[in-house]
Design an enzyme around this catalytic site. Sequence first.
Site, PDB file in Angstrom:
ATOM      1  N   SER A 187      -9.967  -0.349   6.851  1.00 32.57           N
ATOM      2  CA  SER A 187      -9.405  -0.226   5.498  1.00 32.57           C
ATOM      3  C   SER A 187      -8.731  -1.461   4.935  1.00 32.57           C
ATOM      4  O   SER A 187      -8.473  -1.518   3.740  1.00 32.57           O
ATOM      5  CB  SER A 187      -8.427   0.938   5.435  1.00 32.57           C
ATOM      6  N   LYS A 198       0.844  -1.208   0.000  1.00 32.90           N
ATOM      7  CA  LYS A 198       0.000   0.000   0.000  1.00 32.90           C
ATOM      8  C   LYS A 198       0.874   1.251   0.000  1.00 32.90           C
ATOM      9  O   LYS A 198       1.874   1.308   0.718  1.00 32.90           O
ATOM     10  CB  LYS A 198      -0.913  -0.024   1.235  1.00 32.90           C
ATOM     11  N   SER A 207      -9.844   1.817   2.544  1.00 34.99           N
ATOM     12  CA  SER A 207      -8.974   2.547   1.666  1.00 34.99           C
ATOM     13  C   SER A 207      -7.926   1.666   0.943  1.00 34.99           C
ATOM     14  O   SER A 207      -7.361   2.103  -0.061  1.00 34.99           O
ATOM     15  CB  SER A 207      -8.235   3.622   2.454  1.00 34.99           C
TER      16      SER A 207
HETATM   17  N1  GLN Z   1     -13.185   4.079   5.830  1.00 28.17           N
HETATM   18  C1  GLN Z   1     -12.665   4.561   7.078  1.00 28.17           C
HETATM   19  C2  GLN Z   1     -12.363   6.020   7.006  1.00 28.17           C
HETATM   20  O1  GLN Z   1     -12.502   6.584   5.949  1.00 28.17           O
HETATM   21  C3  GLN Z   1     -11.466   3.771   7.453  1.00 28.17           C
HETATM   22  C4  GLN Z   1     -10.214   4.257   6.876  1.00 28.17           C
HETATM   23  C5  GLN Z   1      -9.041   3.410   7.229  1.00 28.17           C
HETATM   24  O2  GLN Z   1      -9.173   2.399   7.888  1.00 28.17           O
HETATM   25  N2  GLN Z   1      -7.879   3.870   6.832  1.00 28.17           N
HETATM   26  O3  GLN Z   1     -12.016   6.605   7.983  1.00 28.17           O
END
Ligand code: GLN
Length: 474
Positions: A178, A79, A154
């Site tokens: 994410s 990532k 994400s």
């Molecule tokens: N979807 C969640 C957010 O936007 C989690 C993001 C993440 O885990 N990096 O905060």
Amino acid sequence: MELSELTAKELSQMLRKRTCSASEILESVLQQIQEKESDIGAYITLTEDLAKKQAQKVDEKLAKGVELAELAGIPIAVKDVICTKGILTTAGSKILENFVPQYNATVFNKVLAANMVVVGKANLDEFAMGTTCESSALRFTKNPRDLTRVPGGSSGGSAAAVAGNEAILALGSDTGGSVRLPAAFCGVVGLRPTYGRVSRYGVIPLASSFDQVGPMGKTVGDVRMLFNAIAGEDPKDMTTIPNKKFEKSFDIKKLTLGIYKEQFNEHVDPEISASVMKMVESFKEHGATIKEISVPYSEYFLPLYQIILTIEAASNLARHDGIRYGHRTQEFKDVEELYCKTRSEGFGPEPKRRIILGTFLSSAEFGGAYRKKAFYWMQKIAEAYDNAFKECDLLISPMSCSHAFKVGELVDPIKIYALDLCAFGASLASIPALALPCGLDSSNLPIGTQIIGPKYSEKFLFDVGEFYEAHCKT
Ligand code: GLN
């Protein structure tokens, strides 16, 4: 069957038996990339030359009979929040579009030390803020299971790379789901580890109270192998902890599985609930005890997560100011204008939204009131899970309320924030959770389930997940 379709475990065994070489595995993955990457868009940067050299080195070492780590020669996607020395690391943002780190994150050093083959840096929502991967400022990633749909976020690029056979394994990061949500949307396996089990040194931060790097792969066994390769205390990250021995060992006849009551609610697509319940039934048929378990305070999860996340994100993102590294605006009359223009140009809408909210919530006039209260409740939630785990070994729930959305279907940020409702609990309680596929729905899209365990229960979670894959999956 192509080599790229196999699991890390199978490939690792084949390498040792010399039925294939690391270069052949890589070739097969690169072939997939050539065929599919223009549609899927999993990667921001491909590191083909590096990968070829690494694969060759593995083959040379194996030919000499050198003993290598079990994941040696396995292609991995990383990532793009994980700093990689000399390799572009963007966090999916224009503000870091040209940022080349001078050092490696500890997890990346571990990947290198294990002689894994680095295929590239995977796309993500900007600064890991998002649930569909659509907030990336640099790349558009689609779901390999259905190219009209989002891969989830994400870590959408990481999940898509694995699901599309453009990598065998991937590293994601999970702040509030994410790793787990894109795993569910793309039909792969992903783990959010216990907070502190994996070093964040060199990982571009979002919310430091929640961030964890997590492994992703096609099977639980693969995720276990990658977790073992990256976990461990790191003197460079004070929040890392030594692994404490988890006292229970897995025996299906002694397993008590808790059906997580609050997460089977009216927002969850009935097909998803039914599929998770089918999984529960199969555990029961094999001798597990099933209980319905309630974890209180779920109505606070979303606001609490948002308060802590935005306060910490606003603080973490303050470093992107155009002075030290990253984008700098062209023209400015003084330092204030430099900051302001650099940040206005560099950040997309989602980071801006969160910086504004976090700055407001942590402003001096409130004297830290929001933050203090949020941390008080975070502790309460950890206790609530501790109590739940007195009645069961693990909790099981759907991973998301819905299957993967169509690209562009969801635009309301509030609705997008609510997508991770099943994910926030483990983040707030600092406990591990394993997301794994449990079937397909009537649209032929993957359904994901989540198994949540007490702190340090990763091995136990893997044992249960592997049992499911081996004995219950239809
Ligand atoms: N979807 C969640 C957010 O936007 C989690 C993001 C993440 O885990 N990096 O905060």
